[in-house]
Scaffold this motif. Structure first.
Motif, PDB file in Angstrom:
ATOM      1  N   GLY A  40     -33.029  27.770 -20.923  1.00 46.73           N
ATOM      2  CA  GLY A  40     -33.568  28.936 -20.252  1.00 46.73           C
ATOM      3  C   GLY A  40     -33.644  28.797 -18.747  1.00 46.73           C
ATOM      4  O   GLY A  40     -33.941  29.765 -18.044  1.00 46.73           O
ATOM      5  N   HIS A  41     -33.373  27.586 -18.240  1.00 48.04           N
ATOM      6  CA  HIS A  41     -33.457  27.340 -16.800  1.00 48.04           C
ATOM      7  C   HIS A  41     -32.114  26.921 -16.197  1.00 48.04           C
ATOM      8  O   HIS A  41     -31.853  27.196 -15.031  1.00 48.04           O
ATOM      9  CB  HIS A  41     -34.508  26.271 -16.518  1.00 48.04           C
ATOM     10  CG  HIS A  41     -35.881  26.641 -16.999  1.00 48.04           C
ATOM     11  ND1 HIS A  41     -36.637  27.622 -16.400  1.00 48.04           N
ATOM     12  CD2 HIS A  41     -36.614  26.182 -18.044  1.00 48.04           C
ATOM     13  CE1 HIS A  41     -37.797  27.744 -17.041  1.00 48.04           C
ATOM     14  NE2 HIS A  41     -37.795  26.889 -18.053  1.00 48.04           N
ATOM     15  N   VAL A  42     -31.304  26.226 -16.973  1.00 47.99           N
ATOM     16  CA  VAL A  42     -29.955  25.859 -16.547  1.00 47.99           C
ATOM     17  C   VAL A  42     -29.011  26.095 -17.722  1.00 47.99           C
ATOM     18  O   VAL A  42     -29.449  26.224 -18.867  1.00 47.99           O
ATOM     19  CB  VAL A  42     -29.867  24.386 -16.081  1.00 47.99           C
ATOM     20  CG1 VAL A  42     -30.701  24.154 -14.831  1.00 47.99           C
ATOM     21  CG2 VAL A  42     -30.301  23.431 -17.193  1.00 47.99           C
ATOM     22  N   LEU A  43     -27.727  26.145 -17.438  1.00 47.69           N
ATOM     23  CA  LEU A  43     -26.739  26.394 -18.485  1.00 47.69           C
ATOM     24  C   LEU A  43     -26.721  25.254 -19.493  1.00 47.69           C
ATOM     25  O   LEU A  43     -26.586  24.087 -19.133  1.00 47.69           O
ATOM     26  CB  LEU A  43     -25.348  26.560 -17.871  1.00 47.69           C
ATOM     27  CG  LEU A  43     -24.201  26.801 -18.862  1.00 47.69           C
ATOM     28  CD1 LEU A  43     -24.396  28.127 -19.603  1.00 47.69           C
ATOM     29  CD2 LEU A  43     -22.864  26.798 -18.136  1.00 47.69           C
ATOM     30  N   VAL A  44     -26.862  25.593 -20.763  1.00 49.17           N
ATOM     31  CA  VAL A  44     -26.796  24.628 -21.856  1.00 49.17           C
ATOM     32  C   VAL A  44     -25.786  25.149 -22.872  1.00 49.17           C
ATOM     33  O   VAL A  44     -25.920  26.261 -23.375  1.00 49.17           O
ATOM     34  CB  VAL A  44     -28.160  24.441 -22.538  1.00 49.17           C
ATOM     35  CG1 VAL A  44     -28.041  23.484 -23.720  1.00 49.17           C
ATOM     36  CG2 VAL A  44     -29.208  23.934 -21.550  1.00 49.17           C
ATOM     37  N   ASP A  45     -24.769  24.344 -23.169  1.00 51.64           N
ATOM     38  CA  ASP A  45     -23.767  24.724 -24.161  1.00 51.64           C
ATOM     39  C   ASP A  45     -23.489  23.516 -25.039  1.00 51.64           C
ATOM     40  O   ASP A  45     -22.811  22.570 -24.621  1.00 51.64           O
ATOM     41  CB  ASP A  45     -22.482  25.198 -23.478  1.00 51.64           C
ATOM     42  CG  ASP A  45     -21.498  25.823 -24.462  1.00 51.64           C
ATOM     43  OD1 ASP A  45     -21.242  25.206 -25.509  1.00 51.64           O
ATOM     44  OD2 ASP A  45     -20.984  26.926 -24.177  1.00 51.64           O
ATOM     45  N   VAL A  46     -24.028  23.523 -26.234  1.00 55.33           N
ATOM     46  CA  VAL A  46     -23.946  22.347 -27.098  1.00 55.33           C
ATOM     47  C   VAL A  46     -22.519  22.023 -27.520  1.00 55.33           C
ATOM     48  O   VAL A  46     -22.189  20.856 -27.757  1.00 55.33           O
ATOM     49  CB  VAL A  46     -24.846  22.504 -28.338  1.00 55.33           C
ATOM     50  CG1 VAL A  46     -26.312  22.566 -27.937  1.00 55.33           C
ATOM     51  CG2 VAL A  46     -24.458  23.730 -29.162  1.00 55.33           C
ATOM     52  N   GLU A  47     -21.666  23.028 -27.619  1.00 54.38           N
ATOM     53  CA  GLU A  47     -20.276  22.783 -28.004  1.00 54.38           C
ATOM     54  C   GLU A  47     -19.506  22.144 -26.861  1.00 54.38           C
ATOM     55  O   GLU A  47     -18.868  21.098 -27.025  1.00 54.38           O
ATOM     56  CB  GLU A  47     -19.609  24.095 -28.432  1.00 54.38           C
ATOM     57  CG  GLU A  47     -20.006  24.566 -29.823  1.00 54.38           C
ATOM     58  CD  GLU A  47     -19.528  23.621 -30.914  1.00 54.38           C
ATOM     59  OE1 GLU A  47     -18.438  23.052 -30.782  1.00 54.38           O
ATOM     60  OE2 GLU A  47     -20.272  23.453 -31.900  1.00 54.38           O
ATOM     61  N   GLU A  48     -19.548  22.769 -25.701  1.00 52.13           N
ATOM     62  CA  GLU A  48     -18.811  22.231 -24.546  1.00 52.13           C
ATOM     63  C   GLU A  48     -19.325  20.860 -24.134  1.00 52.13           C
ATOM     64  O   GLU A  48     -18.556  20.003 -23.686  1.00 52.13           O
ATOM     65  CB  GLU A  48     -18.898  23.197 -23.368  1.00 52.13           C
ATOM     66  CG  GLU A  48     -18.051  24.454 -23.531  1.00 52.13           C
ATOM     67  CD  GLU A  48     -17.927  25.234 -22.242  1.00 52.13           C
ATOM     68  OE1 GLU A  48     -18.337  24.727 -21.188  1.00 52.13           O
ATOM     69  OE2 GLU A  48     -17.421  26.365 -22.302  1.00 52.13           O
ATOM     70  N   MET A  49     -20.623  20.647 -24.266  1.00 51.07           N
ATOM     71  CA  MET A  49     -21.226  19.388 -23.830  1.00 51.07           C
ATOM     72  C   MET A  49     -21.242  18.330 -24.925  1.00 51.07           C
ATOM     73  O   MET A  49     -21.743  17.234 -24.713  1.00 51.07           O
ATOM     74  CB  MET A  49     -22.642  19.646 -23.315  1.00 51.07           C
ATOM     75  CG  MET A  49     -22.673  20.537 -22.081  1.00 51.07           C
ATOM     76  SD  MET A  49     -24.370  20.946 -21.575  1.00 51.07           S
ATOM     77  CE  MET A  49     -24.046  21.737 -19.982  1.00 51.07           C
ATOM     78  N   LYS A  50     -20.714  18.680 -26.097  1.00 53.22           N
ATOM     79  CA  LYS A  50     -20.604  17.742 -27.218  1.00 53.22           C
ATOM     80  C   LYS A  50     -21.965  17.131 -27.592  1.00 53.22           C
ATOM     81  O   LYS A  50     -22.092  15.926 -27.791  1.00 53.22           O
ATOM     82  CB  LYS A  50     -19.564  16.659 -26.914  1.00 53.22           C
ATOM     83  CG  LYS A  50     -18.151  17.221 -26.792  1.00 53.22           C
ATOM     84  CD  LYS A  50     -17.126  16.146 -26.482  1.00 53.22           C
ATOM     85  CE  LYS A  50     -15.711  16.690 -26.603  1.00 53.22           C
ATOM     86  NZ  LYS A  50     -15.445  17.897 -25.794  1.00 53.22           N
ATOM     87  N   ILE A  51     -22.955  17.992 -27.674  1.00 54.07           N
ATOM     88  CA  ILE A  51     -24.302  17.596 -28.073  1.00 54.07           C
ATOM     89  C   ILE A  51     -24.420  17.734 -29.592  1.00 54.07           C
ATOM     90  O   ILE A  51     -24.029  18.746 -30.155  1.00 54.07           O
ATOM     91  CB  ILE A  51     -25.351  18.477 -27.370  1.00 54.07           C
ATOM     92  CG1 ILE A  51     -25.275  18.279 -25.848  1.00 54.07           C
ATOM     93  CG2 ILE A  51     -26.750  18.194 -27.892  1.00 54.07           C
ATOM     94  CD1 ILE A  51     -26.033  19.334 -25.055  1.00 54.07           C
TER      95      ILE A  51
END
Length: 393
Positions: A183-194
């Protein structure tokens, strides 16, 4: 004096009006148990799944990869203990950092007592880990890497995408505590491989007592709480529908206006940082100068103690927090500030001001007008400061 200026948004945020209005009907009208079959329960079930979609969309996940919890601490526990239990036949080594939230550190301490081995990565003076150190720490028996997305005290953002890439290449699961980030910075679990991610509602305008964990499809996690079949048997207990509805709405709103809000907050944050450093001698910024949360300002002042500073600011109507842990019953300074190399006496004199959508340029001006006076007043009462000043004469 009643609080005029609230700048402790990293600790908690007020519930947004839009969120509150969305939540109220689920206390009074649609109060059914989502596991039941009658009409009023179906409304609760529908709201539950809508919130799941909202949270999933906010972090780039699939809807069936989101599981609701009571908050960030439970999600962190579920990630670490759940994976450790599920993969105990594969390995017993976990990697984390020295600056994690205590929900991670204390869980790691618990796991060490159960026979697991934990490597605690050091950080540099800005609070960032070394990817080389991380890679060298991975062993054949390593089952999980847990590195927070952004630090709650100093605001430093870690190289999450690079960590995810390395973990995926090495066949190790990657969890990130993203309580301060979502909600404060971009988070993308797919792109970031989380593989696993923790988040909490009250850090972004939702009610307290609700959070979520993202678990990538196929990742084995043993549940912490047993009972009913809720959350696909991952987390038993009747769902907190009002809280979950609020979390979904808050994530949706935060992501929708993130770009504009980030720009606004960065301007306010940078003004706070630059002017405090300019106005107060022997002060220093803690955390990375640019790779930091949009609303985080953490500054240490020599020769003073953080708790006294908070009390004086509170008397002026300013709510903030400190790098000193005395207010929580401990005389020890922040483990985060110690990890970035601050000596005890400097770590004890730290001030964290965290901004959010409720803060205005007028708030910043008010704080800038008060903080230098507070620091000077405390220094004039400090024997150490007097001694240093006498030596300079």
């Amino acid at each position: 004096m009643a609080t005029k200026i609230y700048m402790d948004n990293a600790a908690t945020t007020p519930v947004r009006d839009e969120v509150l209005n969305t939540v109220i009907p689920y206390f009074k009208e649609y109060y059914g148990n989502a596991s039941s079959v009658y009409s009023i329960a179906k409304e609760s079930k529908k709201a539950l799944e809508k919130a799941r979609e909202q949270v999933a969309k906010g972090i780039g996940a699939k809807t069936d990869e989101i599981f609701f919890t009571a908050g960030g601490s439970e999600s962190d526990n579920m990630a670490l203990r759940g994976v450790a239990e599920a993969l105990k036949g594969k390995g017993n080594h976990i990697i984390t950092t020295k600056i994690e939230h205590h929900a991670i550190l204390h869980t790691c301490e618990y796991l060490e007592k159960q026979g697991y081995e934990v490597t605690y990565l050091s950080v540099d003076e800005f609070g960032k880990i070394s990817l080389d150190e991380l890679e060298k720490s991975i062993r054949p028996e390593t089952i999980l890497i847990s590195v927070m997305f952004a630090n709650n005290e100093i605001g430093t953002i870690q190289p999450v995408a690079e960590i995810g890439k390395l973990a995926r290449e090495k066949g190790v699961l990657f969890h990130t505590d993203a309580v301060q980030a979502v909600g404060h910075v971009l988070v993308d679990v797919e792109e970031m491989k989380i593989d696993l991610l923790s988040l909490s509602g009250h850090k972004l305008g939702a009610p307290k007592g609700v959070g979520a964990i993202y678990i990538r499809k196929g990742v084995p996690v043993q549940p912490l709480i047993f009972g009913g079949a809720q959350e696909k048997r991952k987390r038993a207990g009747t769902e907190n529908i009002p809280g979950i509805v609020g979390l979904g709405k808050a994530v949706e709103l935060a992501v929708a206006d993130m770009e504009a809000e980030t720009k606004r907050l960065v301007e306010l944050r940078d003004k706070l940082i630059s002017e405090i450093l300019a106005k107060v001698p022997e002060s220093r910024l803690n955390g990375h100068p640019t790779d930091r949360l949009p609303g985080n300002c953490n500054i240490s002042f020599a020769y003073i103690e953080g708790e006294s500073m908070l009390l004086l600011l509170d008397a002026m109507g300013i709510a903030a927090s400190s790098g000193s842990a005395c207010t929580s019953g401990s005389l020890d300074p922040s483990h985060v500030l110690m990890a970035i190399g601050l000596p005890h006496e400097i770590a004890h004199g730290s001030l964290r001001l965290t901004l959010d959508r409720i803060n205005t340029p007028e708030d910043v001006e008010y704080v800038l007008n008060k903080v230098p006076d507070v620091v000077q007043k405390l220094r004039e009462m400090s024997p150490l400061y007097e001694e240093v000043m006498n030596k300079k004469v």
